[in-house]
Design an enzyme around this catalytic site. Structure first.
Site, PDB file in Angstrom:
ATOM      1  CE  LYS A  67      -3.565   0.329   2.856  1.00  0.00           C
ATOM      2  NZ  LYS A  67      -4.325   0.598   4.119  1.00  0.00           N
ATOM      3  CB  THR A  97     -11.609   2.256  16.692  1.00  0.00           C
ATOM      4  OG1 THR A  97     -12.389   3.246  15.993  1.00  0.00           O
ATOM      5  CG2 THR A  97     -10.339   2.896  17.196  1.00  0.00           C
ATOM      6  CD  GLU A 111     -13.815  10.450  11.296  1.00  0.00           C
ATOM      7  OE1 GLU A 111     -14.471  11.111  10.479  1.00  0.00           O
ATOM      8  OE2 GLU A 111     -14.144   9.323  11.680  1.00  0.00           O
ATOM      9  CE  LYS A 125     -17.412  10.196  14.108  1.00  0.00           C
ATOM     10  NZ  LYS A 125     -16.169   9.541  13.728  1.00  0.00           N
ATOM     11  CB  CYS A 151     -18.654   5.919  10.668  1.00  0.00           C
ATOM     12  SG  CYS A 151     -16.965   6.298  10.162  1.00  0.00           S
TER      13      CYS A 151
END
Length: 440
Positions: free
Chosen positions: A35, A86, A152, A208, A264
């Site tokens: 990568k 995560t 984020e 978040k 998410c």
């Protein structure tokens, strides 16, 4: 500034490219040599709108490079973003923060001068304190290493835009030095008027999860109302317009369909529910569990609509084209994709399934190799008895339905995202069924 970004995935690559766009010198770190080699060649291993161009521009300019050597990053940078994954833990409810602590364990022994670690990953409340203790214990610089949590709020498909022009920034800090570092690295964004919320780390950590969970609640709410519309013969699109005009509610994010997915929202809703339970907020946990259940039931709801559209003909043996594999448009991410879940359900019911997607066919083939795929929309539709719109890509919304009529005399379209204006499709000879909207 000289910054590092540790973890080069759906979060780290857009963040690294955006930091270079803001004028910083950036080094990205990942354990995957293949990568890293692709990234250094300016090749983007994921699809995000605008990201391939930004990555190519800044690897060519020399502002952005990648390595597998975390010691090199520690020596190079004064500020280290941690953007590793995560995923949901084995219990299915909380975050697995192993990669976060693993990254800090590898980085900290090389930190020999004052610097700042900035956590970007979504984590359980209390993680910042534990990361701080670990960094201070392992780093030669000790307490001169600052730790800040800066979660984020990226929408996949809009990650570049949301990094460069976010609607807000959050900094969970314990010192003036931590706040100073945040203000310095984001100076260009803050100068444009983006608000910065400075708070304690636990507030930043909860913020978040709260934001994503509210979005999940909103989606599940409107999907529940769509089910009521199906039962009553009412029109969900009109209800969305009526609710959305209220400034306390707003129509944004309130589109009925087959539920939320991606890397998410599903895990954040589950983890936030677990946090509510752990904190003793049982009524909040019950509310969140209800939203989860509605979301998990959406594929069954879509299957019921498909059965109705077939008018008594069996799903078994039907040739079904599923339009969309990504969990949303603008990305090739197929993690917890409702579209793929629906394609799998159709295949289990005996349908002959073909999947089309403008960007996500390669990633979908890796995750679900048992399905049949096509890169050509016309070919994908040619012999379909039924077409299912499962991801609301502009390529589908803006298509000319007259050009897409395939083999069937009366082509069937089931719009599981309730995103199309059905009138042009019906005028072109399609029979259209939509969640929460009566047929015409």
């Amino acid at each position: 500034m000289r910054v590092s970004v540790i973890g080069c995935g759906h979060l780290g690559i857009p963040h690294a490219a955006a930091m270079a766009e803001l004028g910083h010198e950036v080094i990205g770190v990942d354990v995957d040599q293949a990568k890293v080699d692709r990234l250094n060649a300016g090749e983007c291993p994921i699809y995000e709108t605008g990201l391939p161009e930004l990555l190519a521009a800044h690897t060519a300019s020399g502002r952005l490079r990648f390595t597998t050597d975390i010691a090199e990053a520690a020596e190079f940078a004064d500020l280290h973003f941690v953007g590793v994954g995560t995923p949901i833990d084995a219990d299915g409810r909380s975050y697995d923060t192993g990669q976060v602590f693993g990254a800090v364990r590898q980085l900290a022994p090389h930190l020999k001068r004052p610097c700042t670690i900035i956590g970007k990953s979504t984590v359980t409340v209390g993680t910042t304190l534990k990361v701080t203790e670990l960094a201070h214990r392992l780093a030669p610089a000790g307490n001169l290493v600052e730790v800040v949590w800066n979660p984020e709020f990226l929408r996949e498909g809009h990650a570049v835009e949301d990094t460069l022009r976010p609607d807000r920034l959050i900094a969970g800090v314990t010192s003036a030095e931590g706040e100073k570092a945040i203000r310095a690295v984001y100076a260009g964004i803050l100068d444009a008027g983006v608000p910065l919320f400075v708070c304690d780390p636990q507030t930043a950590e909860l913020a978040k999860g709260a934001a994503n969970t509210y979005l999940g609640l909103k989606i599940s709410f409107i999907n529940g109302v769509a089910d009521m519309c199906d039962a009553a013969g009412a029109d969900i699109s009109k209800i969305v317009d009526i609710l959305g005009i209220d400034p306390r509610i707003g129509a944004a994010g309130m589109r009925p369909g087959i539920g939320y997915g991606g890397g998410c929202l599903p895990k954040d809703v589950r983890a936030f529910t677990a946090s509510a339970r752990q904190l003793g907020a049982d009524r909040a946990a019950a509310l969140l569990l209800a939203a989860e259940q509605i979301n998990e039931d959406r594929v069954d709801t879509a299957m019921a609509l498909i059965a109705r559209a077939l008018g008594g003909r069996p799903v078994k043996g039907a040739r079904v084209t599923v339009l969309g594999a990504a969990f949303k448009p603008g990305t090739n991410d197929v993690r917890e994709s409702p579209a793929l879940a629906l394609a799998q359900a159709l295949e289990r019911s005996g349908a002959v399934v073909k999947v089309h997607d403008p960007q996500a066919v390669p990633t979908a083939m890796q995750r679900n190799p048992e399905l049949d795929y096509s890169d050509d929309l016309t070919v994908a539709l040619a012999d379909a008895d039924l077409t299912v719109l499962a991801t609301e890509w502009p390529e589908y919304r803006q298509a000319n339905p007259q050009d897409l009529v395939g083999h069937p005399t009366t082509p069937l379209l089931v719009d599981c995202r309730t995103t199309l204006d059905p009138d042009p499709w019906r005028a072109a000879g399609w029979t259209v069924h939509q969640l929460g909207r009566p047929g015409k």
